[in-house]
Design an enzyme around this catalytic site. Structure first.
Site, PDB file in Angstrom:
ATOM      1  N   ASN A  39     -35.654  24.141  -3.646  1.00 37.94           N
ATOM      2  CA  ASN A  39     -36.014  25.459  -3.137  1.00 37.94           C
ATOM      3  C   ASN A  39     -36.583  26.271  -4.301  1.00 37.94           C
ATOM      4  OD1 ASN A  39     -35.720  28.343  -2.309  1.00 37.94           O
ATOM      5  ND2 ASN A  39     -34.842  27.397  -0.473  1.00 37.94           N
ATOM      6  N   ALA A  40     -37.699  26.947  -4.062  1.00 42.87           N
ATOM      7  CA  ALA A  40     -38.412  27.665  -5.127  1.00 42.87           C
ATOM      8  C   ALA A  40     -37.886  29.073  -5.376  1.00 42.87           C
ATOM      9  CB  ALA A  40     -39.901  27.727  -4.782  1.00 42.87           C
TER      10      ALA A  40
END
Length: 183
Positions: A39-40
């Site tokens: 997840n960024a």
């Protein structure tokens, strides 16, 4: 079985509220927002607020708070097999009490949704019950930081998040929802 969200990360001086939909399975296991390594979210927060994944979770959370960022989810609980937002069972959604949260955090002038699902859940589950004064808070639907939203390159996600979070008072109809900058 219902998945449940975490308490919000916030203090009384919050100016921006970032809302996700509901923590994924890795986040639930680790009891941390956006704990899925692909997840960024924390990578973006690292570039914008020096709150990157290389820092301990508590320090990342504190850096968000120091920058006026609050973090929470639309759903207090919901049934969701797996971690994909598309799998959330709409009839099972219990929304968080965002009316009380926003009333207790009067400095919030922008709600940023981490992806379209969070925005959709907010509009369906929360917006109908919000008092008129709270409906005036500007919103922006940001690109999802989820690894499931891999079609958009990281640098483009970062640029869009930066445009909103670093300029929360700019009423740009290309950035904010609905052109009117209102819900």
């Amino acid at each position: 079985m219902h998945d449940k969200c975490f308490p919000p990360i916030a203090d009384a001086h919050a100016r921006i509220l970032i809302l996700g939909s509901l923590p994924g399975q890795v986040s639930l296991q680790r009891q941390q927002y956006y704990a899925q390594p692909q997840n960024a979210f924390w990578k973006i927060m690292g570039r914008l607020f020096d709150a990157g994944p290389e820092r301990p979770y508590a320090e990342r959370a504190q850096r968000l708070v120091l920058n006026g960022i609050a973090l929470w989810d639309v759903c207090a609980s919901a049934q969701r097999p797996g971690s994909l937002d598309a799998a959330i069972v709409h009839s099972s959604v219990v929304p968080n009490d965002l009316t009380a949260f926003l009333a207790n955090h009067p400095g919030i002038g922008l709600i940023g949704f981490n992806g379209g699902k969070a925005a959709d859940l907010f509009r369906r589950q929360v917006l109908p019950g919000l008092p008129a004064g709270l409906r005036a808070i500007r919103t922006a639907t940001l690109p999802s930081t989820s690894p499931a939203h891999a079609a958009m390159p990281f640098e483009e996600k970062l640029a869009r998040w930066a445009a909103v979070l670093q300029n929360p008072d700019q009423p740009d109809p290309n950035i904010f929802d609905r052109g009117t900058n209102r819900l």
